[in-house]
Design a protein around this motif. Structure first.
Motif, short mmCIF file in Angstrom:
data_model
loop_
_atom_site.label_atom_id
_atom_site.label_comp_id
_atom_site.label_asym_id
_atom_site.label_seq_id
_atom_site.Cartn_x
_atom_site.Cartn_y
_atom_site.Cartn_z
N ILE A 39 0.84 -1.21 0.00
CA ILE A 39 0.00 0.00 0.00
C ILE A 39 0.87 1.25 0.00
O ILE A 39 0.61 2.22 -0.73
CB ILE A 39 -0.94 0.01 1.22
N GLN A 40 1.91 1.24 0.83
CA GLN A 40 2.80 2.40 0.92
C GLN A 40 3.42 2.73 -0.44
O GLN A 40 3.43 3.88 -0.88
CB GLN A 40 3.90 2.15 1.95
N ILE A 41 3.96 1.71 -1.10
CA ILE A 41 4.59 1.92 -2.41
C ILE A 41 3.58 2.41 -3.43
O ILE A 41 3.85 3.31 -4.23
CB ILE A 41 5.27 0.61 -2.89
N THR A 42 2.37 1.83 -3.38
CA THR A 42 1.31 2.22 -4.32
C THR A 42 0.97 3.70 -4.19
O THR A 42 0.85 4.42 -5.18
CB THR A 42 0.05 1.37 -4.07
N PHE A 43 0.82 4.17 -2.95
CA PHE A 43 0.43 5.57 -2.74
C PHE A 43 1.62 6.52 -2.88
O PHE A 43 1.43 7.68 -3.24
CB PHE A 43 -0.24 5.72 -1.38
N GLU A 44 2.81 6.06 -2.57
CA GLU A 44 3.99 6.89 -2.80
C GLU A 44 4.16 7.19 -4.29
O GLU A 44 4.44 8.32 -4.69
CB GLU A 44 5.24 6.17 -2.28
N ASN A 45 3.99 6.14 -5.12
CA ASN A 45 4.16 6.29 -6.57
C ASN A 45 2.87 6.73 -7.26
O ASN A 45 2.86 6.93 -8.48
CB ASN A 45 4.63 4.96 -7.18
#
Length: 767
Positions: free
Chosen positions: A669-675
Motif C-alpha cells: 500500500i505504501q509503495i502504491t500511494f507513494e508512486n
C-alpha cells in the motif's frame, strides 16, 4: 589549599560560558517574539538588530553586577571559603535549571532563578554556620540574608504579572479600537501619532533602562533625563510624530516596521544590560572575592571576611564584551532559543490551529468565569459602542491556505507589545522596583492577544492552559532553585573537592543528555513526514494530495504494529513505551486534519461537495486505523507494565504470522500511494478475504485453547483484543482502499468524458 579555589574559579568560568548559552536560549523570547510573530521584517534582519542590541547592552551592564555580590545576602557575614561554596552552588543549579526549561521549550525568568539560587545557597551556608555556633540561634538568620530586598523582589514579580497583563490588554484594546485591523488604509495622521507614542516610549525606555549604566552616557545627560521626565517625553513625542508623518507621507515607509525594529533593539539591549548579571555576575563576584583574598596575602580562607564585596567594584569591559559575543553567537545558532520563542508566539497567535497545551481544570474554570463575566458586561454595554467595536475588531477572512502563511499576529499588536513592555520596565526601573523582564514581556504579550480577541471560545481553554503552565513553571523555578542550590551548597560544603568534582560530572551528564535528546528530537521532527492538510477543490486533486498522508499513516502504522507485537514477545517495556508515544503523535496529527475540515470546506467551490465527502470519509478511515493501532500499542504496554505472564509460544507464533502478512500488505500500500499507482489498488483488495480468514482462524484456535488448556485470563483477554483490533485495522484499511479505488475510477472516467475530441486518439494510442 589555594589549589582548590583555583579549581573552583576555573569551574565557575566554564559554568559562566555555559550559563550564557542556556540563559540566552531562554531569554531570547523577551525581545524576539513580537518581531518574529508579526513577520514585520525578515528573520535575518531581526537577528542582526537583536545582535547589535545585545552587544551594546553587554557593555552597559557593569553596575548591575553588584546584585550578585550584595543584593541578596550580607557579604560581611561570610568567609571566603563559604562565599565560594555559595557561588559554585548557584552556578551549577542555574545551568541545570535553565537547560531543563530550554529543553522543554518553556520560557522562564533568569532573574527569579538567580535570586532564589543565591537565597537558597546563602540560607544553607548560614544555617550550617548558625548550627555550629554556640552563641547564635536561628533568629540570627536575618543578619546573614538581605530579607527586605528578597521580599521586595518577590512582591514586585508577583505584581508585575497582573499589572503587565492588564495594561497590555487595555493598551491593545484602545489601539485596536482606534486603528482597527485595516490600519494600513487609515489616514497617515493615525499612524504618525501612534508611532510618536510608541517610539517615545521605546526611546525613554532606552534612556532610563538601557543606557543608565552605560559608560558612554555622561552624568549631565543622565541628570537632565531624570530631572525633566515630562519635558523629555513631550519633546520626544512631538519630534517622533513629525518624523513619522514625513516618513509615511513622503517616503511611503511602513512606520510599524520601524517601531518593531526599534523596539526589538531596545529590549535586546535592556536584556543584555540588565540580565547579564544573571549569567556572569556570580563568577565575576567569585573572581573579585579571590582577588581580594590573594591581595590580602592569602590568609586562612575560613576566617577571611568578605566585607570587600559590599563596595562598588567595576567590571572590566573586556569581560563584558566577551560575554556579549557569546550571547550573540547563541542567539544565531541555538535551536532551543527558537523552540522557546515558538511557544510564546503560538500562545499569542491570532488564528486557531494546533494547540500544544491540553486544557486543565483551572483553565476551564478561568474560561467559564470570563465567559459569564463577558455576558454581564455585554448586557450593560451600549449598543452603539458594541456595533462600533465589533466593526473595528472585524477581520477580512482569508482562505485557509493563505491563513497558514500569514503572521501569527499583525504589526499593530507587535508594536503594542514592545511599547507597553518598554513603558512598564522603564517605570519600574525609575522607581527602583525589581521585576523580571521575562514576566513583563510574556504577560504583556498574553494580555494583548486576549484583548485582540485571539482567544476565542475555540482556543481560549488551550491558551489559558498554556499561560498557566508557563506561570506555574516560574513558581517551580523559584522553589526548585532555592531547594537545589541549598542541596548543592551543603554537598560542596561538607564533601569539599570530591563533592565539587561529583557535581560537575553530574551537571555535564545532564547537559549532554539533554543536548543529545533535543538534537535527536529535532532530527526526528525534520525527517518524519507529518500529515499535510488538503487544499484542492476537486476529488482528483484531493486524491493526489491525500496519497502522501495515506502512505505516511500506513508506513508509521506498520512500524507501530510490528514494534508492538515484537516488543510484547520480548517483554521490552521501554520500546513499548516509546511506541505508545509514536501512536499518540500519529493520532494527534490525524485529529488536526479532522479539526481542519472547517477550513477545507470553506475553501472549496460550491460545486465541490464530492471532494468534501471524499476527504471527510478518508479522514474517518484514517482515524479508525489509528484507533486500532492505539489499542494494540496501549494494551501491549499495559500487559507488560503490569508484569503479567508472557503470551504462549503458539500465540506469539500466530501473531507473528499475521504480522508478516500485514507487513507485506502495508508495504504494498505504501509503495502504491507513494508512486500514485492507483490502478494497483484492485489487486491489493483481492487479499482482503484471505486476511480476514487468517485472523478468524486464529480467533477460533484461541477459543478451543481457552476451553481446554488456557489458564491465564489476562493472556486470553489480551490475545482476543489484539486479534479483534487487527481485524478492525484490516477493515478500516480495506474500506479506505475501496473508497479510493471507486473515487479514482470515477474521477478518471469523468476526466476522460470531459476530454476534447482531438485528444481522444492520442489517449487511445497511449493506452
Amino acid at each position: 589549599m589555594e589549589n582548590i579555589y583555583i579549581f573552583m574559579l576555573v569551574a565557575l568560568v566554564t559554568l559562566a560560558i555555559i550559563d550564557l548559552v542556556v540563559g540566552v536560549s531562554n531569554d531570547a523570547v523577551n525581545f524576539l517574539n513580537s518581531a518574529i510573530g508579526s513577520r514585520a521584517v525578515s528573520f535575518k534582519t531581526i537577528m542582526i538588530v537583536a545582535s547589535i542590541g545585545v552587544a551594546f547592552g553587554a557593555l552597559s551592564s557593569s553596575g548591575m553586577m553588584e546584585v550578585a555580590r550584595k543584593g541578596i545576602f550580607v557579604p560581611g557575614q561570610f568567609m571566603f571559603s563559604e562565599i565560594m561554596v555559595i557561588f559554585l552552588a548557584v552556578m551549577l543549579t542555574d545551568i541545570l535549571l535553565l537547560d531543563f526549561f530550554n529543553t522543554m521549550g518553556l520560557p522562564t525568568s533568569t532573574t527569579v532563578s538567580i535570586v532564589f539560587e543565591l537565597l537558597g545557597a546563602a540560607v544553607c551556608v548560614a544555617v550550617i554556620k548558625i548550627a555550629s555556633s554556640e552563641t547564635e540561634t536561628f533568629l540570627s538568620l536575618g543578619n546573614y540574608i538581605n530579607s527586605d530586598k528578597a521580599l521586595e523582589i518577590i512582591v514586585g514579580i508577583l505584581l508585575s504579572v497582573f499589572i503587565a497583563f492588564s495594561i497590555g490588554a487595555l493598551a491593545q484594546f484602545l489601539s485596536r479600537l482606534v486603528l482597527s485591523f485595516k490600519f494600513e488604509k487609515l489616514s497617515p495622521i493615525y499612524g504618525a501619532v501612534f508611532s510618536g507614542i510608541a517610539v517615545t516610549s521605546i526611546v525613554y525606555f532606552l534612556l532610563i533602562k538601557g543606557f543608565k549604566n552605560a559608560a558612554f552616557m555622561s552624568d549631565s545627560v543622565k541628570a537632565f533625563v531624570n530631572g525633566n521626565v515630562w519635558g523629555t517625553v513631550g519633546i520626544n513625542f512631538a519630534f517622533w510624530t513629525i518624523v513619522s508623518l514625513a516618513l509615511i507621507q513622503f517616503f511611503k515607509i511602513n512606520i510599524y516596521r520601524i517601531i518593531i525594529i526599534l523596539g526589538t533593539f531596545a529590549l535586546a539591549m535592556a536584556f543584555a544590560g540588565n540580565d547579564l548579571v544573571n549569567f556572569i555576575g556570580v563568577p565575576i563576584a567569585a573572581f573579585n572575592s579571590y582577588e581580594g583574598w590573594t591581595l590580602a596575602g592569602s590568609p586562612d580562607p575560613t576566617t577571611y571576611s568578605m566585607e570587600g564585596l559590599a563596595g562598588a567594584v567595576p567590571t572590566k569591559p573586556i569581560l563584558l564584551l566577551g560575554a556579549g559575543l557569546i550571547m550573540v553567537l547563541t542567539l544565531w545558532f541555538s535551536s532551543k532559543a527558537k523552540a522557546v520563542v515558538k511557544t510564546s508566539v503560538d500562545l499569542a497567535r491570532q488564528d486557531e490551529g494546533s494547540e500544544r497545551f491540553e486544557p486543565n481544570y483551572l483553565s476551564r474554570i478561568f474560561v467559564r468565569f470570563f465567559i459569564n463575566a463577558n455576558y454581564t458586561i455585554d448586557k450593560i454595554t451600549p449598543e452603539g459602542f458594541k456595533k462600533f467595536s465589533d466593526k473595528q475588531f472585524s477581520q477580512i477572512p482569508a482562505s485557509r491556505s493563505r491563513k497558514e502563511e500569514a503572521p501569527a499576529f499583525d504589526m499593530v499588536r507587535a508594536s503594542v507589545n514592545l511599547m507597553v513592555a518598554s513603558v512598564l520596565i522603564s517605570i519600574a526601573t525609575s522607581m527602583k522596583l525589581p521585576l523580571s523582564t521575562t514576566y513583563v514581556t510574556f504577560m504583556v504579550t498574553m494580555g494583548t492577544s486576549l484583548a485582540d480577541r485571539a482567544w476565542g471560545t475555540e482556543s481560549a481553554v488551550y491558551r489559558v492552559a498554556g499561560v498557566l503552565n508557563v506561570i506555574g513553571g516560574w513558581f517551580f523555578t523559584a522553589i526548585s532553585a532555592f531547594v537545589a542550590a541549598s542541596v548543592m551548597a551543603a554537598a560542596i560544603y561538607f564533601l569539599k573537592l570530591p563533592g565539587i568534582i561529583g557535581l560537575l560530572l553530574l551537571a555535564a551528564f545532564f547537559l549532554t543528555r539533554n543536548f543529545l535528546s533535543h538534537r535527536k528530537k529535532s532530527k526526528e521532527i525534520k525527517t518524519e513526514t507529518s500529515l499535510q492538510k488538503a487544499e484542492s477543490s476537486s476529488i482528483q486533486g484531493v486524491i493526489q494530495e491525500s496519497a502522501a498522508n495515506i502512505s505516511s499513516v500506513v508506513k508509521r502504522g506498520n512500524k507501530i504494529y510490528s514494534t508492538s507485537l515484537d516488543s510484547l514477545a520480548r517483554q521490552d517495556l521501554s520500546r513499548l513505551k516509546k511506541n505508545k508515544k509514536g501512536i499518540s503523535k500519529l493520532n494527534v496529527e490525524v485529529d488536526e486534519l479532522r479539526d481542519n475540515i472547517f477550513y477545507f470546506i470553506k475553501n472549496l467551490d460550491e460545486s465541490s461537495d464530492g471532494a468534501s465527502q471524499f476527504y471527510i470519509t478518508t479522514l474517518g478511515y484514517l482515524q479508525d486505523m489509528t484507533q486500532s493501532l492505539e489499542y494494540i500499542s496501549k494494551a501491549s504496554y499495559k500487559h507488560v507494565n503490569n508484569n503479567h505472564k508472557n503470551l504462549r509460544f503458539n500465540q506469539i507464533k500466530e501473531l507473528k504470522e499475521i504480522e508478516g502478512n500485514l507487513n507485506e500488505l502495508f508495504d504494498e500500500i505504501q509503495i502504491t500511494f507513494e508512486n500514485k499507482n492507483f490502478e494497483h489498488i484492485g489487486a491489493i483488495l483481492d487479499q482482503k478475504q484471505q486476511l480476514f480468514d487468517q485472523v478468524s482462524d486464529k480467533i477460533n484456535k484461541q477459543i478451543q485453547r481457552t476451553r481446554t488448556e488456557e489458564s491465564s485470563p489476562k493472556n486470553t483477554t489480551l490475545y482476543f483484543g489484539l486479534l479483534q483490533e487487527t481485524k478492525d485495522l484490516i477493515v478500516a484499511t480495506m474500506n479506505l482502499l475501496e473508497q479510493y479505488d471507486n473515487a479514482y475510477d470515477g474521477s478518471v472516467t469523468a476526466a476522460t468524458i470531459s476530454m476534447p475530441e482531438k485528444d481522444t486518439s492520442d489517449s487511445e494510442v497511449t493506452e
